[in-house]
Design a protein around this motif. Structure first.
Motif, mmCIF file in Angstrom:
data_model
loop_
_atom_site.group_PDB
_atom_site.id
_atom_site.type_symbol
_atom_site.label_atom_id
_atom_site.label_comp_id
_atom_site.label_asym_id
_atom_site.label_seq_id
_atom_site.Cartn_x
_atom_site.Cartn_y
_atom_site.Cartn_z
ATOM 1 N N HIS A 98 0.831 -1.193 0.000
ATOM 2 C CA HIS A 98 0.000 0.000 0.000
ATOM 3 C C HIS A 98 0.868 1.247 0.000
ATOM 4 O O HIS A 98 1.897 1.314 0.682
ATOM 5 N N ASP A 99 0.452 2.264 -0.765
ATOM 6 C CA ASP A 99 1.145 3.539 -0.731
ATOM 7 C C ASP A 99 0.883 4.208 0.609
ATOM 8 O O ASP A 99 -0.228 4.173 1.141
ATOM 9 N N ILE A 130 0.675 9.198 7.475
ATOM 10 C CA ILE A 130 1.741 8.281 7.882
ATOM 11 C C ILE A 130 3.091 8.757 7.353
ATOM 12 O O ILE A 130 4.100 8.741 8.066
ATOM 13 N N ALA A 131 3.112 9.200 6.085
ATOM 14 C CA ALA A 131 4.367 9.664 5.494
ATOM 15 C C ALA A 131 4.924 10.868 6.233
ATOM 16 O O ALA A 131 6.139 10.982 6.447
ATOM 17 N N VAL A 157 11.870 10.470 11.458
ATOM 18 C CA VAL A 157 13.143 9.899 10.996
ATOM 19 C C VAL A 157 14.154 11.003 10.694
ATOM 20 O O VAL A 157 15.319 10.946 11.127
ATOM 21 N N LEU A 158 13.728 12.019 9.943
ATOM 22 C CA LEU A 158 14.635 13.121 9.629
ATOM 23 C C LEU A 158 15.048 13.876 10.890
ATOM 24 O O LEU A 158 16.205 14.300 11.027
ATOM 25 N N ALA A 193 7.115 16.800 2.725
ATOM 26 C CA ALA A 193 6.019 16.356 3.584
ATOM 27 C C ALA A 193 4.812 17.273 3.412
ATOM 28 O O ALA A 193 4.919 18.372 2.872
ATOM 29 N N ASP A 194 3.676 16.806 3.882
ATOM 30 C CA ASP A 194 2.450 17.587 3.805
ATOM 31 C C ASP A 194 2.473 18.642 4.916
ATOM 32 O O ASP A 194 2.369 18.323 6.105
ATOM 33 N N ALA A 195 2.605 19.924 4.532
ATOM 34 C CA ALA A 195 2.749 21.002 5.502
ATOM 35 C C ALA A 195 1.503 21.153 6.365
ATOM 36 O O ALA A 195 1.594 21.437 7.567
ATOM 37 N N GLY A 196 0.327 20.968 5.775
ATOM 38 C CA GLY A 196 -0.910 21.102 6.538
ATOM 39 C C GLY A 196 -1.029 20.064 7.632
ATOM 40 O O GLY A 196 -1.372 20.383 8.780
#
Length: 554
Positions: A2-3, A8-9, A16-17, A52-55
């Motif tokens: 699954h993408d 989650i991303a 992690v970063l 990443a998604d800023a929102g």
């Protein structure tokens, strides 16, 4: 496969970063916050690669701020809040006025409209909740006089910003926005102010009358079920539920709602357990807060308008701090307290971003002014830990030179690091045994009675610092007892002490087997593991070797 969803991303990528760059920053002896901010820049839209998604990142950061303010409220009673109102209310008001005025002066010099200068200055006037509280928690100052003043100051700023965010569109229209909209009548403006203040008053009254009874009762009822999982869920549900309800029903900020929820829960005898249950989530989401700040940063602003960014930073770090220092001193507080408050406020954060975004959306400030605010926030957050390091060194030297402190003359003594719940019990046992004790503690208020009464020699400062340990005269000490609860802080103290003296008996406390191994590896002679000692005492009591009553409370 699954993408990964954006949520989650964002969580995985951010953590992690943050870990990678935080570890690099720590290796380079830089504040780990610098690594978190760099992680955000890497994950942001202004650098190549992963974005990443800023929102979503911002919403996750809001959760961190909510949990952080909830934790502060747990340790902060209404009595504490009222005890500093005489300095926090006028102090915050004057300091915000000075910073706003300096921002307007800079805007005037750049040829900005009056409203843009006003919003710009207001954004520079309010400190970040997360940055301030993390600095206070690291130094265990939240329960001190300095910590109470800082938190009270923060609450006043929070209330002022709640009012500003509601009134800004109306005030902008009244002063005349660049969009040329019709200005509201003075009566409409007054009505908006009265309505906003009224809702805040109703919320506070509701929490003091109803929340003060319902929240502790609910916590006690859930605890009676014996389910730790349900207890943890109840704590989080009340913290987040009150914060969300405060924001949507009363237009109060998430932060203020969470603070009052924590303060009401603090009336319960289970408040300490509630604080421990929320700690892991609070730390994780606080990291995501700094990552989200880094994602907003556009590095090009440093090249395009470096002098404007520098001027904004000077207003935050020098102008605002100087105003706070003068105000605190004017109220007769010690220089150390004034410097602590000034250093705490020498940064800006989440409210500044919200205000800047609102200003752009209603046409009161330009995108350039918003980018300057973001850049100045990044710089101030990076500089703030360094300012605290300098302050710690100044305080350590100042206390070492104080006429009522002569630890160098002590010999044959036991050094006790930490004067919290465990430390106080250890101190009482040592005194009962006739031992001479020297206490090292960061919170001066916690050991003021000891110093005034002469019951023990006292050194104020971080025991991990070589200068502070030198003042404790470890070369002539009989033993060192490390009673601080944080395993990383305890490890730093053990390592620093072992470097100063190889044969010194060092006893430390631990909360897990891993912590025991960590402290023993750094040089502790003996590590006391609470659960292990409890199990041994229970076994002896059951076997009849020891009275169960005699072991209670130890």
């Amino acid at each position: 496969m699954h993408d990964a969803t954006p949520l989650i991303a964002t969580i995985v990528g951010g953590l992690v970063l943050a870990f990678i760059f935080g570890a690099i920053a720590n290796r380079l002896r830089l504040p780990v916050l610098a690594g978190y901010l760099v992680a955000g820049v890497v994950a942001g839209p202004f650098t190549p690669g992963y974005v990443a998604d800023a929102g979503i990142a911002q919403e996750l950061a809001d959760l961190g701020v909510i949990l952080l303010m909830f934790g502060v409220g747990l340790h902060f009673s209404l009595k504490d809040l009222l005890s500093v109102k005489a300095i926090s209310i006028p102090g915050a008001a004057v300091q915000m006025g000075v910073a706003t005025g300096l921002g307007m002066l800079l805007g005037w010099g750049l040829g900005w409209p009056l409203t843009q200068g006003f919003v710009f200055g207001l954004a520079l006037s309010v400190a970040s909740t997360v940055v301030l509280l993390r600095a206070m928690e690291e130094r265990r100052l939240l329960d001190s006089d300095r910590g109470r003043i800082a938190v009270g100051w923060l609450i006043v700023e929070d209330l002022a910003m709640v009012l500003a965010l509601v009134l800004l569109p109306a005030i902008g229209g009244f002063l005349g926005s660049e969009k040329g909209g019709a200005a509201p009548a003075m009566g409409e403006l007054f009505e908006t102010v009265a309505w906003t203040v009224g809702k805040v008053v109703v919320f506070v009254a509701l929490m003091l009358i109803v929340g003060k009874r319902v929240i502790p009762w609910t916590l006690q009822a859930v605890s009676a079920t014996g389910s730790r999982e349900l207890f943890r869920l109840a704590v989080l549900a009340m913290a987040l539920g009150v914060a969300f309800g405060a924001a949507h029903l009363f237009d109060v900020s998430f932060e203020l709602g969470a603070f009052f929820a924590g303060m009401m829960m603090g009336e319960s005898k289970l408040s300490q357990q509630a604080a421990e249950e929320t700690l892991p989530l609070r730390d994780a989401f606080a990291v995501l807060f700094f990552v989200s700040i880094g994602m907003l940063f556009n590095p090009h602003i440093l090249v395009e308008h470096p002098w404007v960014v520098l001027a904004a930073c000077l207003i935050i770090i020098v102008g605002k701090s100087a105003a706070a220092f003068v105000i605190v001193r004017a109220f007769g507080r010690p220089v150390k307290t004034a410097l602590t408050i000034a250093t705490s406020l020498a940064q800006i954060g989440e409210f500044s971003f919200i205000l800047a975004a609102l200003g752009v959306s209603v046409g009161l400030i330009s995108a350039q002014a918003r980018d300057v605010i973001l850049a100045a926030a990044i710089v101030s957050i990076l500089v703030n830990p360094l300012l605290f390091v300098a302050l710690d060194r100044w305080i350590a030297k100042h206390d070492a030179d104080a006429p009522d402190q002569h630890p160098a003359a002590v010999g044959g003594h036991t050094v006790l690091v930490g004067f919290g719940r465990v430390g106080r019990r250890v101190f009482a046992e040592l005194r009962e045994a006739g031992a001479r004790v020297l206490v090292i503690e960061t919170d001066e208020d916690a050991v003021r009675t000891l110093r005034d009464s002469g019951e023990a020699d006292v050194v104020i400062g971080n025991a991990a610092a070589a200068l502070v340990l030198a003042e404790a005269n470890l070369s002539s000490a009989r033993a060192l007892i490390v009673a601080v609860p944080d395993p990383f802080e305890a490890g730093q103290v053990v390592r620093a002490a072992r470097q100063l003296r190889d044969d010194l008996p060092i006893v430390a406390r631990a909360h897990s087997q891993e912590c025991m191994d960590h402290l023993a590896g750094l040089g502790a002679s003996e590590v006391i593991y609470g659960e292990q000692e409890l199990a041994h005492s229970l076994f002896e009591a059951a076997r009849g070797d020891r009275s169960p009553v005699a072991t209670s409370g130890h």
